[in-house]
Design a protein around this motif. Structure first.
Motif, mmCIF file in Angstrom:
data_model
loop_
_atom_site.group_PDB
_atom_site.id
_atom_site.type_symbol
_atom_site.label_atom_id
_atom_site.label_comp_id
_atom_site.label_asym_id
_atom_site.label_seq_id
_atom_site.Cartn_x
_atom_site.Cartn_y
_atom_site.Cartn_z
ATOM 1 N N GLU A 19 0.830 -1.208 0.000
ATOM 2 C CA GLU A 19 0.000 0.000 0.000
ATOM 3 C C GLU A 19 0.865 1.258 0.000
ATOM 4 O O GLU A 19 0.534 2.252 -0.654
ATOM 5 C CB GLU A 19 -0.934 -0.012 1.211
ATOM 6 C CG GLU A 19 -2.051 -1.054 1.099
ATOM 7 C CD GLU A 19 -3.009 -1.012 2.270
ATOM 8 O OE1 GLU A 19 -2.766 -0.205 3.205
ATOM 9 O OE2 GLU A 19 -3.990 -1.781 2.271
ATOM 10 N N LEU A 20 1.994 1.186 0.691
ATOM 11 C CA LEU A 20 2.927 2.315 0.719
ATOM 12 C C LEU A 20 3.525 2.554 -0.667
ATOM 13 O O LEU A 20 3.574 3.692 -1.163
ATOM 14 C CB LEU A 20 4.034 2.036 1.740
ATOM 15 C CG LEU A 20 5.119 3.126 1.873
ATOM 16 C CD1 LEU A 20 4.520 4.422 2.416
ATOM 17 C CD2 LEU A 20 6.246 2.642 2.803
ATOM 18 N N TYR A 21 3.970 1.457 -1.307
ATOM 19 C CA TYR A 21 4.574 1.564 -2.642
ATOM 20 C C TYR A 21 3.546 2.039 -3.675
ATOM 21 O O TYR A 21 3.849 2.880 -4.534
ATOM 22 C CB TYR A 21 5.147 0.215 -3.082
ATOM 23 C CG TYR A 21 6.279 -0.308 -2.228
ATOM 24 C CD1 TYR A 21 7.054 0.548 -1.436
ATOM 25 C CD2 TYR A 21 6.585 -1.666 -2.223
ATOM 26 C CE1 TYR A 21 8.089 0.055 -0.651
ATOM 27 C CE2 TYR A 21 7.629 -2.168 -1.448
ATOM 28 C CZ TYR A 21 8.362 -1.306 -0.664
ATOM 29 O OH TYR A 21 9.387 -1.784 0.111
ATOM 30 N N ALA A 22 2.327 1.477 -3.600
ATOM 31 C CA ALA A 22 1.291 1.840 -4.568
ATOM 32 C C ALA A 22 0.888 3.297 -4.418
ATOM 33 O O ALA A 22 0.623 3.996 -5.416
ATOM 34 C CB ALA A 22 0.076 0.932 -4.386
ATOM 35 N N SER A 23 0.832 3.792 -3.173
ATOM 36 C CA SER A 23 0.497 5.196 -2.932
ATOM 37 C C SER A 23 1.572 6.109 -3.529
ATOM 38 O O SER A 23 1.265 7.127 -4.167
ATOM 39 C CB SER A 23 0.378 5.438 -1.422
ATOM 40 O OG SER A 23 0.094 6.795 -1.157
ATOM 41 N N HIS A 24 2.837 5.714 -3.356
ATOM 42 C CA HIS A 24 3.952 6.485 -3.926
ATOM 43 C C HIS A 24 3.860 6.496 -5.461
ATOM 44 O O HIS A 24 4.071 7.540 -6.097
ATOM 45 C CB HIS A 24 5.278 5.868 -3.475
ATOM 46 C CG HIS A 24 6.483 6.551 -4.030
ATOM 47 N ND1 HIS A 24 6.960 7.758 -3.546
ATOM 48 C CD2 HIS A 24 7.319 6.204 -5.057
ATOM 49 C CE1 HIS A 24 8.030 8.132 -4.244
ATOM 50 N NE2 HIS A 24 8.276 7.187 -5.161
ATOM 51 N N ALA A 25 3.548 5.322 -6.040
ATOM 52 C CA ALA A 25 3.432 5.225 -7.502
ATOM 53 C C ALA A 25 2.278 6.069 -8.030
ATOM 54 O O ALA A 25 2.398 6.739 -9.069
ATOM 55 C CB ALA A 25 3.241 3.761 -7.909
ATOM 56 N N MET A 26 1.161 6.074 -7.306
ATOM 57 C CA MET A 26 -0.001 6.846 -7.732
ATOM 58 C C MET A 26 0.302 8.347 -7.668
ATOM 59 O O MET A 26 -0.045 9.107 -8.583
ATOM 60 C CB MET A 26 -1.192 6.496 -6.846
ATOM 61 C CG MET A 26 -2.500 7.151 -7.264
ATOM 62 S SD MET A 26 -3.168 6.424 -8.781
ATOM 63 C CE MET A 26 -3.827 4.891 -8.127
ATOM 64 N N ASP A 27 0.973 8.772 -6.592
ATOM 65 C CA ASP A 27 1.304 10.196 -6.433
ATOM 66 C C ASP A 27 2.232 10.684 -7.526
ATOM 67 O O ASP A 27 2.171 11.862 -7.928
ATOM 68 C CB ASP A 27 1.959 10.433 -5.062
ATOM 69 C CG ASP A 27 0.993 10.207 -3.901
ATOM 70 O OD1 ASP A 27 -0.233 10.216 -4.167
ATOM 71 O OD2 ASP A 27 1.462 10.002 -2.759
ATOM 72 N N ASN A 28 3.102 9.778 -8.024
ATOM 73 C CA ASN A 28 4.084 10.175 -9.045
ATOM 74 C C ASN A 28 3.635 9.855 -10.470
ATOM 75 O O ASN A 28 4.410 10.022 -11.408
ATOM 76 C CB ASN A 28 5.421 9.500 -8.763
ATOM 77 C CG ASN A 28 6.121 10.088 -7.544
ATOM 78 O OD1 ASN A 28 6.802 11.106 -7.641
ATOM 79 N ND2 ASN A 28 5.940 9.462 -6.389
ATOM 80 N N GLY A 29 2.401 9.352 -10.602
ATOM 81 C CA GLY A 29 1.849 9.109 -11.940
ATOM 82 C C GLY A 29 2.407 7.886 -12.631
ATOM 83 O O GLY A 29 2.318 7.762 -13.850
#
Length: 702
Positions: free
Chosen positions: A680-690
């Protein structure tokens, strides 16, 4: 008259009784005597008795069925009755003046001396003569005609075995001739199963053949490889043969040699065909030229019977759609020829020379090329539209043709769009077969912008591959994997295979062994994770029961459940690109491990780029995320960020990689307790950075 129990006179019965009583020292039981066994006459003891009056009585048949003569005046040797039946008579014969003469005796005259004919022995002798003559003349038509006239078709597996075994001990010329003859006889004279049975017999007897032919293993392996290239043996023949042959046998060694030495080599088809000095097959271009010559000659002389005979002699029933296409084009080019052409097609359909499927396919090909034909024949569309109703009303073109979207002239924009899509995808696929450039093909499909037609593309891709060499079949399977990773949904693949299997029976008319090839494509799709095993059940439920499509799905299941199925299916078409994916996974793991221990980001990116598999970059994403969780090293995300920033890993590939990790979180949690929190941490980072698509759910449970 003779006794009712036989045709012997009273005097002869007395002699027989004396002989029976005195025979104890020679034979314990008259029933077991060879002479009694030869004659269908009841003896007083209940066995078979001799018949008096036969002139050739010094004859005995051995267990092999051969006849030998015994000594004239002696006892005749061990196991014979000799002089016991000749106590006081010389050679006797039936006397019509005898008061006890029975005219029924004439029917048995000469019976003892008539050899019992074994049909298989007769067949064996005949085929040797046919093969020898063929090796001398090279006349395939005469050999086929002679074999057909010989009959006894149930023995044709022996012909296959005998032809190959005789050629194995001769020069390359005869080996090539044998391969050509088998291809010519396939399906027309000798059934596919009989060809397979013949090769199985060869495999079982190769230990004996090796005694006289030193390189028997290698030569037979080449014959089998050639048969597979010529499509008279299915590739699955190799796997099935391995199951029934002992691993220590030379037959097993033959299969291994065929796989590794001949069918795994690059461009193996061309190499195998030229191994014995070049193939004598008629090429596609030569066949097209002959068809054109036949049609032109027909238009000149109008002899329908002769034209049909020439078409039949081409021996390419699977290519008759080309006859239809060229005939229709000729009719549109020359208006006076139209009536003759329609008459020929009508006659060919009525005779069963051109099948309904081939007729429809020919019309379909013309309909697809109308835009191009219009450049040379301005009224091509109008002329074609006028021919179709005549063909349908004449009963030699199926009614369904007029309602098929491809042939309705594009009356609706939707149908016109589909027709244009099919035309475009054929060009894209053909270019891919030449270039082997998957990224370019994916870009071309994206440019078309019609994802709703993805199942149509899949059907067209595999249909075109079925009619080509193993190289293109392998390329098609690899492309399916790439499309699954990059562009197509599982539903697209399911619908595409359903469309393929629904038309499997028609495909089989045009492409020999289509059902086995489709089963291989299905099984390979499961091995490559394009389809899940449960998807096969879903596909099967949407097909008619007991149809060719349903049988194909069942065959695919059998292939998947076989021992070492993954390895075998990856090499189902001679190996090659199927192994690239496995190699790529190993390389990705190694480069990520090196990077995780202090590697340089730019070097890692270059290694990913050097893999040359952009459609497989989601595997980089997946392995990087899993390794970051296992090693508790978030530095691996820096690599993903750099790859995304350089455009090395696309948004689609990034989303696909995150999706695969998300799907496997339950399993990962067994080894990595905090896997879900990390994800969830990695996916949130990926979503924030597009990095990933907005619709991707961040929650590990969503």
């Amino acid at each position: 008259m003779a006794s009712g129990e036989g045709i012997l006179t009273d005097g002869q019965w007395k002699k027989l009784e004396i002989a029976t009583q005195n025979s104890g020292s020679l034979s314990s039981s008259p029933k077991s005597h060879t002479l009694f066994a030869d004659l269908n006459i009841k003896s007083p003891t209940g066995g078979k008795g001799p018949v008096a009056g036969f002139p050739n009585r010094h004859v005995r048949r051995t267990h092999s069925g051969k006849h030998i003569r015994v000594k004239k005046d002696g006892a005749g040797g061990k196991g014979t009755w000799g002089k016991l039946l000749d106590t006081d008579e010389g050679d006797s014969c039936i006397d019509k003046n005898d008061p006890n003469y029975d005219s029924g005796e004439d029917a048995y005259d000469g019976l003892v001396d008539s050899p019992v004919s074994d049909p298989l022995d007769d067949y064996k002798k005949a085929v040797v003569s046919i093969i020898e003559e063929y090796f001398s003349t090279g006349d395939v038509k005469v050999a086929a005609s002679d074999l057909r006239e010989l009959g006894s078709s149930e023995y044709h597996p022996y012909f296959t075995k005998r032809l190959v075994s005789m050629a194995m001990d001769r020069h390359d010329k005869e080996k090539e001739m044998a391969s050509v003859l088998l291809s010519a006889l396939y399906a027309d004279v000798i059934l596919p199963d009989q060809i397979r049975d013949g090769f199985i017999r060869l495999l079982r007897s190769v230990d004996d053949l090796a005694v006289d032919i030193l390189d028997a293993v290698n030569v037979l392996a080449l014959f089998i490889a050639r048969a597979i290239v010529d499509e008279i043996l299915p590739p699955i023949f190799l796997a099935r043969s391995k199951k029934i042959l002992p691993e220590s046998s030379k037959g097993f060694q033959v299969i291994v040699t065929a796989e590794k030495s001949y069918l795994s080599a690059p461009h193996h088809a061309e190499l195998v065909e030229k191994k014995w000095g070049g193939s004598t097959h008629t090429t596609v271009e030569e066949t097209k030229k002959k068809i054109s010559e036949i049609l032109k000659e027909y238009v000149e002389n109008g002899d329908t019977y002769e034209a049909c005979r020439c078409i039949r002699e081409l021996g390419v029933s699977f290519f008759h759609h080309e006859v239809v296409k060229r005939a229709l084009v000729l009719a549109m080019e020359s208006q006076p020829a139209e009536s003759l052409i329609l008459k020929l097609l009508n006659e060919a359909a009525e005779e069963g020379l051109i099948s309904s499927s081939q007729m429809v396919k020919g019309f379909f090909r013309v309909a697809e090329s109308l835009d191009d034909l219009a450049l040379d024949i301005p009224s091509a569309k109008k002329l074609f539209d006028s021919i179709v109703p005549k063909a349908i009303s004449g009963g030699w073109l199926d009614d369904s043709f007029k309602v098929t979207p491809d042939q309705d002239g594009g009356k609706s924009s939707q149908d016109g769009k589909l027709r244009q899509y099919k035309k475009d995808t054929v060009n894209i696929i053909q270019e891919y077969f030449l270039s082997d450039d998957i990224p370019e093909l994916i870009r071309s499909l994206q440019d078309l912008g019609t994802p709703e037609y993805n199942p149509v593309f899949l059907k067209r891709l595999i249909t075109l591959a079925l009619d080509r060499k193993n190289r293109e079949k392998e390329m098609a399977s690899v492309l399916l994997s790439a499309l699954h990773m990059e562009l197509f949904s599982t539903e697209d693949f399911i619908n595409g295979f359903i469309m393929l299997l629904e038309s499997a029976e028609d495909t089989a008319l045009d492409i020999m062994d289509a059902s086995n090839e489709l089963a291989l494509f299905l099984a390979r799709a499961v091995i490559d994770d394009v389809l899940a095993p449960l998807n096969l059940e879903e596909i099967s439920t949407k097909l008619p029961p007991k149809s060719t499509g349903t049988e194909t799905v069942r065959s695919a299941r059998s292939l998947i459940s076989a021992r070492h199925a993954g390895e075998r299916l990856l090499r189902s078409w001679g190996g090659g690109t199927g192994w690239i994916v496995e190699d790529a996974k190993d390389k990705i793991s190694k480069l990520l491990e090196e990077y995780e221990t202090g590697g340089v980001t730019s070097e890692a990116c270059q290694c990913i780029r050097d893999l040359g598999m952009p459609f497989f970059n989601h595997e980089v994403v997946k392995k990087a995320l899993v390794m970051a969780m296992e090693k508790q090293n978030d530095r691996l995300l820096n690599l993903l960020e750099e790859c995304f920033g350089e455009g090395l890993i696309t948004t689609n590939q990034m989303t696909k990689g995150f999706g695969r990790v998300k799907d496997s979180l339950d399993d990962l949690s067994l080894d990595i307790p905090n896997a879900k929190e990390k994800f969830e941490l990695y996916a949130s980072h990926a979503m924030d950075n597009g990095w990933i698509l907005p619709e991707f759910g961040i929650s590990a449970t969503g």
